[in-house]
Structures are given as structure tokens and as C-alpha cells.
Design a protein around this motif. Sequence first.
Motif, mmCIF file in Angstrom:
data_model
loop_
_atom_site.group_PDB
_atom_site.id
_atom_site.type_symbol
_atom_site.label_atom_id
_atom_site.label_comp_id
_atom_site.label_asym_id
_atom_site.label_seq_id
_atom_site.Cartn_x
_atom_site.Cartn_y
_atom_site.Cartn_z
ATOM 1 N N UNK A 1 70.186 31.349 49.544
ATOM 2 C CA UNK A 1 71.396 31.716 48.798
ATOM 3 C C UNK A 1 71.983 33.003 49.346
ATOM 4 N N UNK A 2 73.297 32.987 49.547
ATOM 5 C CA UNK A 2 74.005 34.213 49.901
ATOM 6 C C UNK A 2 74.964 34.537 48.763
ATOM 7 N N UNK A 3 74.720 35.664 48.101
ATOM 8 C CA UNK A 3 75.586 36.098 47.003
ATOM 9 C C UNK A 3 76.623 37.066 47.569
ATOM 10 N N UNK A 4 77.882 36.744 47.405
ATOM 11 C CA UNK A 4 78.950 37.598 47.929
ATOM 12 C C UNK A 4 79.506 38.432 46.775
ATOM 13 N N UNK A 5 79.448 39.743 46.928
ATOM 14 C CA UNK A 5 79.935 40.638 45.885
ATOM 15 C C UNK A 5 80.897 41.656 46.497
ATOM 16 N N UNK A 6 81.616 42.347 45.646
ATOM 17 C CA UNK A 6 82.531 43.375 46.154
ATOM 18 C C UNK A 6 83.619 43.622 45.143
ATOM 19 N N UNK B 1 67.154 42.271 46.185
ATOM 20 C CA UNK B 1 65.940 42.135 47.007
ATOM 21 C C UNK B 1 66.253 42.327 48.479
ATOM 22 N N UNK B 2 67.317 41.688 48.921
ATOM 23 C CA UNK B 2 67.758 41.842 50.312
ATOM 24 C C UNK B 2 69.255 42.077 50.303
ATOM 25 N N UNK B 3 69.648 43.276 50.702
ATOM 26 C CA UNK B 3 71.067 43.670 50.599
ATOM 27 C C UNK B 3 71.654 43.863 51.997
ATOM 28 N N UNK B 4 72.803 43.220 52.241
ATOM 29 C CA UNK B 4 73.542 43.428 53.489
ATOM 30 C C UNK B 4 74.934 43.941 53.117
ATOM 31 N N UNK C 1 69.932 36.466 49.486
ATOM 32 C CA UNK C 1 70.496 37.635 50.164
ATOM 33 C C UNK C 1 71.782 38.010 49.432
ATOM 34 N N UNK C 2 72.008 39.289 49.244
ATOM 35 C CA UNK C 2 73.244 39.745 48.601
ATOM 36 C C UNK C 2 74.083 40.489 49.626
ATOM 37 N N UNK C 3 75.352 40.114 49.688
ATOM 38 C CA UNK C 3 76.258 40.732 50.656
ATOM 39 C C UNK C 3 77.330 41.516 49.908
#
Length: 180
Positions: free
Chosen positions: A3-8, A152-155, A112-114
Motif C-alpha cells: 500500500x502506498x498512502x499519498x498525503x499532503x 512506519x515507512x515515510x517517503x 508506505x506513506x508518501x
Amino acid sequence: MKILLVTGPSGAGKDSLLRLAGQYFRKDSRLCLVKRYITRQPDSNEQNYFVDHAAFTLLCKNNFFISHWNAHGNFYGIPRTGLPDKKENTLAIISISRQNVGDFERCFERVTTLGIKVDPDILRRRLRARGREDDKSIEKRLQRTASPIKARRMLHFDNSAELACSGKQFLDLLDSLAEE
Ligand SMILES: Nc1ncnc2c1ncn2[C@@H]1O[C@H](COP(=O)(O)OP(=O)(O)OP(=O)(O)O)[C@@H](O)[C@H]1O
């Protein structure tokens, strides 16, 4: 499934980047863009389902969403049925509110959170040009200072450059995450 969570922040370009990804990876089975349910009419940039408040409340009551939230008076939900098969190695890409990262980290291992960010002056210009909010609410949004996201994993991804340039970098990033 990964999973890639897109935030902003509002106007950072999440929908624009995801629309580009949707076009570019349309026939690529490694990636899946998960559609959200939203209680406001989607603009031309978005690929979402529109439902009214009553329908959204009913869906919530029936545990239809894996995660849902309220932002600026509108409700957003991620349907459980929109996620790919857990056994596949598909990258599910989901645009969410920063406060909802935990909903996914509790249920899935590979998350992963972006964080998408933009220079504040550029962000102000883009929000004004988009014309969705008046100047007062734009300033209110810009003044909001956000604490770092606990993930947990932030990009991080900087979308300050024009879409022709940052879009290419975004697609490359998705491509490398899909390959993991
Ligand atoms: N890299 C870019 N270059 C130029 N304009 C951009 C870029 N990214 C986004 N924009 C423009 O900025 C505005 C805000 O982008 P967008 O609606 O995609 O943001 P968002 O993060 O999805 O916002 P929200 O959370 O409020 O829905 C749009 O008008 C879009 O066309």
C-alpha cells in the motif's frame, strides 16, 4: 499487496499527480489506484465516487470503509472492496488524510506513506488559480502548521516544479515502488 498512502496539504497536487499516474499506468497490472467515496462533487482532476451525506452515513454504519474522515466539511472514505487481493503483489495507491495512516498500518504489513509538499508561495498561487476556495480560506489552510506524520515507512516528494518535470519523477517513484 503493498500500500502506498499519498498525503499532503490541500493543493499540494495529490489529485494531479494521481491522475497522471492513472493515465500512465492504465494498463499496468502492478498498480491499482483506489477510488474514494466523497460527499462533494469531484472536480475534473479526480477519479472518485460522489455520494450524498445520507448514503455516506449508511455506508459507514455498514462497515463499508476501511478508513474514513472529514475534511473541510466533506466526508471521504476508502472502500474495503476497492483494495486488490491481499495475495497479489499489486501496489495499491490511496490518497488519504494524514490522520488515517494508522487505519492501514493496523491492517496491512507493507504500508508506505508518501508526503507531497510544495513551496508555500507556489502552493498559494496554485490554490488561487484552482479557484475552489476564496482567498480567506486559502490563507487559513496555508497557516495550518502540521506536525510530522507518524508512519512506519515515510517517503517525501516535492511537487514544487511544473507538472511536466515533477510528474516524471513521481511516475519513476511509483515504478520503483511497484518493483519492490
Ligand atoms: N506540479 C504542478 N505544476 C503546476 N500546477 C500544479 C502542479 N501540481 C498541481 N498543480 C495545480 O495545483 C492545483 C492543486 O492541485 P490538486 O488539486 O491536484 O491538489 P490536491 O493536493 O489534490 O488538493 P486537495 O487536497 O485540496 O484536493 C490544481 O489546480 C493543479 O492543476
